[in-house]
Design a protein around this motif. Sequence first.
Motif, PDB file in Angstrom:
ATOM      1  N   UNK A  12       0.847  -1.103  -0.102  1.00 43.93           N
ATOM      2  CA  UNK A  12       0.109  -0.029   0.022  1.00 43.93           C
ATOM      3  C   UNK A  12       0.935   0.953   0.025  1.00 43.93           C
ATOM      4  N   UNK A  13       1.948   1.170   0.881  1.00 44.09           N
ATOM      5  CA  UNK A  13       2.863   2.399   0.946  1.00 44.09           C
ATOM      6  C   UNK A  13       3.581   2.584  -0.472  1.00 44.09           C
ATOM      7  N   UNK A  19       1.731   7.279  -6.613  1.00 40.45           N
ATOM      8  CA  UNK A  19       0.792   8.294  -6.707  1.00 40.45           C
ATOM      9  C   UNK A  19       1.510   9.635  -6.363  1.00 40.45           C
ATOM     10  N   UNK A  20       2.334   9.518  -5.677  1.00 42.62           N
ATOM     11  CA  UNK A  20       3.173  10.952  -5.078  1.00 42.62           C
ATOM     12  C   UNK A  20       4.013  11.253  -6.437  1.00 42.62           C
ATOM     13  N   UNK A  21       4.624  10.257  -7.127  1.00 44.50           N
ATOM     14  CA  UNK A  21       5.590  10.496  -8.065  1.00 44.50           C
ATOM     15  C   UNK A  21       4.632  11.031  -9.464  1.00 44.50           C
ATOM     16  N   UNK A  22       3.484  10.637  -9.654  1.00 45.92           N
ATOM     17  CA  UNK A  22       2.423  11.324 -10.309  1.00 45.92           C
ATOM     18  C   UNK A  22       1.845  12.423 -10.325  1.00 45.92           C
ATOM     19  N   UNK A  51      -2.070  19.622  -7.218  1.00 43.27           N
ATOM     20  CA  UNK A  51      -1.613  18.223  -7.270  1.00 43.27           C
ATOM     21  C   UNK A  51      -0.331  18.036  -6.654  1.00 43.27           C
ATOM     22  N   UNK A  52       0.710  18.898  -6.772  1.00 44.76           N
ATOM     23  CA  UNK A  52       1.965  18.738  -6.008  1.00 44.76           C
ATOM     24  C   UNK A  52       1.810  18.376  -4.363  1.00 44.76           C
ATOM     25  N   UNK A  58       0.124  12.058   0.167  1.00 52.19           N
ATOM     26  CA  UNK A  58       0.256  10.270  -0.417  1.00 52.19           C
ATOM     27  C   UNK A  58       1.689   9.775   0.255  1.00 52.19           C
ATOM     28  N   UNK A  59       2.697  10.758  -0.042  1.00 50.49           N
ATOM     29  CA  UNK A  59       4.026  10.206   0.338  1.00 50.49           C
ATOM     30  C   UNK A  59       4.147  10.450   1.981  1.00 50.49           C
TER      31      UNK A  59
END
Length: 130
Positions: A12-13, A19-22, A51-52, A58-59
């Motif tokens: 999950x992490x 998702x963070x990267x995207x 988004x940033x 998420x991170x």
Amino acid sequence: MLIVGLVLAAAAAAFHVFIFALESLKWTEPETRKIFGVASEADAVTMKGLAFNQGFYNLFLALTALLGIGLTIVGFATVGLTLVFAGTGMMVAAALVLVLSDSTKVRAAAMQGTLPLLAIIATAIAVAIG
């Protein structure tokens, strides 16, 4: 069962790091825009700041779960499991918010919330049986 729960929490992490990267690093790229349903580059540029910031949420959820996994592995089970439950619990809560705020996002919410939910269940069972 604890190992299963921790592996699911790690998966999950990893998904949340993706998702963070995207969101934070690749937001305006065509592939990312397609994933998030952002039609134009102009719209993506307008949304880039939001988004940033969202990507970092998420991170931080991922890092919470990963720190908890690490602490559990090295023997600090109480604080480690607390962090695992906090990180994965917030991931599930975010998935619920997503689907409750936009019923067309069921698939995205399922992708976001299934692994952490399974991690919670497996880890809770492990803790219960002791």
